[in-house]
Design an enzyme around this catalytic site. Sequence first.
Site, PDB file in Angstrom:
ATOM      1  N   GLU A 112      -6.750   4.747   7.792  1.00 43.07           N
ATOM      2  CA  GLU A 112      -6.592   6.178   7.479  1.00 43.07           C
ATOM      3  C   GLU A 112      -7.872   6.733   6.847  1.00 43.07           C
ATOM      4  O   GLU A 112      -8.225   7.895   7.045  1.00 43.07           O
ATOM      5  CB  GLU A 112      -5.363   6.376   6.569  1.00 43.07           C
ATOM      6  CG  GLU A 112      -4.080   6.220   7.376  1.00 43.07           C
ATOM      7  CD  GLU A 112      -2.889   5.684   6.605  1.00 43.07           C
ATOM      8  OE1 GLU A 112      -2.889   5.705   5.371  1.00 43.07           O
ATOM      9  OE2 GLU A 112      -1.946   5.212   7.275  1.00 43.07           O
ATOM     10  N   HIS A 165      -9.472   1.174   4.958  1.00 45.77           N
ATOM     11  CA  HIS A 165      -8.175   1.375   5.616  1.00 45.77           C
ATOM     12  C   HIS A 165      -8.365   2.314   6.806  1.00 45.77           C
ATOM     13  O   HIS A 165      -9.197   3.240   6.747  1.00 45.77           O
ATOM     14  CB  HIS A 165      -7.169   1.960   4.620  1.00 45.77           C
ATOM     15  CG  HIS A 165      -5.764   1.953   5.151  1.00 45.77           C
ATOM     16  ND1 HIS A 165      -5.309   2.925   6.012  1.00 45.77           N
ATOM     17  CD2 HIS A 165      -4.744   1.080   4.982  1.00 45.77           C
ATOM     18  CE1 HIS A 165      -4.043   2.648   6.334  1.00 45.77           C
ATOM     19  NE2 HIS A 165      -3.681   1.538   5.726  1.00 45.77           N
ATOM     20  N   GLY A 203       2.461   2.326  10.648  1.00 42.12           N
ATOM     21  CA  GLY A 203       3.409   3.424  10.464  1.00 42.12           C
ATOM     22  C   GLY A 203       4.114   3.842  11.742  1.00 42.12           C
ATOM     23  O   GLY A 203       4.727   4.911  11.793  1.00 42.12           O
ATOM     24  N   LYS A 211       0.030   4.313  -0.366  1.00 40.66           N
ATOM     25  CA  LYS A 211      -0.622   5.531   0.160  1.00 40.66           C
ATOM     26  C   LYS A 211      -0.387   6.702  -0.807  1.00 40.66           C
ATOM     27  O   LYS A 211      -0.335   6.490  -2.012  1.00 40.66           O
ATOM     28  CB  LYS A 211      -0.123   5.837   1.565  1.00 40.66           C
ATOM     29  CG  LYS A 211      -0.143   4.606   2.460  1.00 40.66           C
ATOM     30  CD  LYS A 211       0.099   4.918   3.894  1.00 40.66           C
ATOM     31  CE  LYS A 211       0.220   3.608   4.669  1.00 40.66           C
ATOM     32  NZ  LYS A 211       0.123   3.773   6.093  1.00 40.66           N
ATOM     33  N   GLU A 251      -5.385  -4.866  10.676  1.00 36.42           N
ATOM     34  CA  GLU A 251      -4.376  -3.819  10.827  1.00 36.42           C
ATOM     35  C   GLU A 251      -4.634  -3.055  12.120  1.00 36.42           C
ATOM     36  O   GLU A 251      -5.423  -2.089  12.127  1.00 36.42           O
ATOM     37  CB  GLU A 251      -4.455  -2.853   9.648  1.00 36.42           C
ATOM     38  CG  GLU A 251      -4.157  -3.493   8.313  1.00 36.42           C
ATOM     39  CD  GLU A 251      -3.531  -2.493   7.350  1.00 36.42           C
ATOM     40  OE1 GLU A 251      -2.401  -2.733   6.925  1.00 36.42           O
ATOM     41  OE2 GLU A 251      -4.147  -1.460   7.070  1.00 36.42           O
ATOM     42  N   ASN A 285       0.865  -1.189   0.000  1.00 39.11           N
ATOM     43  CA  ASN A 285       0.000   0.000   0.000  1.00 39.11           C
ATOM     44  C   ASN A 285       0.897   1.233   0.000  1.00 39.11           C
ATOM     45  O   ASN A 285       1.506   1.557   1.014  1.00 39.11           O
ATOM     46  CB  ASN A 285      -0.889  -0.018   1.255  1.00 39.11           C
ATOM     47  CG  ASN A 285      -1.700   1.260   1.398  1.00 39.11           C
ATOM     48  OD1 ASN A 285      -1.837   2.020   0.436  1.00 39.11           O
ATOM     49  ND2 ASN A 285      -2.233   1.497   2.587  1.00 39.11           N
ATOM     50  N   SER A 299       3.516  -2.081  10.319  1.00 42.54           N
ATOM     51  CA  SER A 299       4.966  -2.080  10.484  1.00 42.54           C
ATOM     52  C   SER A 299       5.619  -3.417  10.134  1.00 42.54           C
ATOM     53  O   SER A 299       6.562  -3.855  10.798  1.00 42.54           O
ATOM     54  CB  SER A 299       5.346  -1.628  11.895  1.00 42.54           C
ATOM     55  OG  SER A 299       4.885  -0.297  12.118  1.00 42.54           O
TER      56      SER A 299
HETATM   57  C1  PEP Z   1      -0.739   0.258   5.999  1.00 40.77           C
HETATM   58  O1  PEP Z   1      -0.850   1.459   5.840  1.00 40.77           O
HETATM   59  O2  PEP Z   1      -1.596  -0.508   5.532  1.00 40.77           O
HETATM   60  C2  PEP Z   1       0.411  -0.228   6.748  1.00 40.77           C
HETATM   61  C3  PEP Z   1       0.378  -1.443   7.190  1.00 40.77           C
HETATM   62  O3  PEP Z   1       1.450   0.655   6.931  1.00 40.77           O
HETATM   63  P1  PEP Z   1       2.881   0.344   7.612  1.00 40.77           P
HETATM   64  O4  PEP Z   1       3.377  -0.963   7.024  1.00 40.77           O
HETATM   65  O5  PEP Z   1       3.735   1.487   7.248  1.00 40.77           O
HETATM   66  O6  PEP Z   1       2.644   0.200   9.079  1.00 40.77           O
END
Ligand code: PEP
Length: 250
Positions: free
Chosen positions: A97, A95, A173, A11, A167, A9, A213
Amino acid sequence: MIKPFIAANWKMNKTVGEAVDFANSLRAVLTTTPDRDVVIAPPFTALHAVAASLKGSDIALAAQNMHDAEKGAFTGEISAAMLIDAGCAYVIIGHSERRHIFGEEDEFINKKIISALKHGLKPIFCIGETLEERESGITLDILQRQIGEGLNNISTDDIGSVVVAYEPVWAIGTGKTATPKEAEDAHKFIRACIQMFYDAAVAEKVVIIYGGSVTPDNIGELMAEKDVNGALVGGASLNSESFAKIVNYP
Ligand code: PEP
């Protein structure tokens, strides 16, 4: 046995040129990916060009969001049919976000999933608890609500096309990954919820991936867990070598 499913992803990152360069170098590094499903989700502006770069490869294309309506007065939005037209096979829906920055709620997310499936797009349906919810001991209630409402009115035939991404918001992040046990406990619970809403045969086949992460260093231990079928990768997917290492985890 579920085939490992690894998705990137990006973003709001990468211009068209950067996205195409990435797709070309990923193709070069991943000469073959027969035993893994690999998906990349560039920003909308790069979808069409990346689709052209991925032609003939085993890497699939995803969008990061969509609107449920067919067409019309929704300035700034993109429909499922437009994503199919641009070459997408998948779309990320719900997601955190989108939920937390843009205020998307379960009901809207459910409408998007229904529209995606109707058009033949496979949703990567994201769920997960915030840190506050985890610390209050309501993680499982949150997951059950998000699954129940997000998958409302999705038929037994269609659920097999949905990838569920667990998630935890506190892990996205932040560099703070869920431990393999925390991930496994959540995934096992998600599978049990799907069994409750559908049946055991359906639940056994649903692809449940972990996001938060993920890096080349922790992918192996996460994937060693029984109910972790793959990963949704943000930060560590922005570099093709790092993402390739995650795809090719031992
Ligand atoms: C995401 O935004 O779906 C995500 C898992 O981000 P990150 O791997 O940076 O934590």
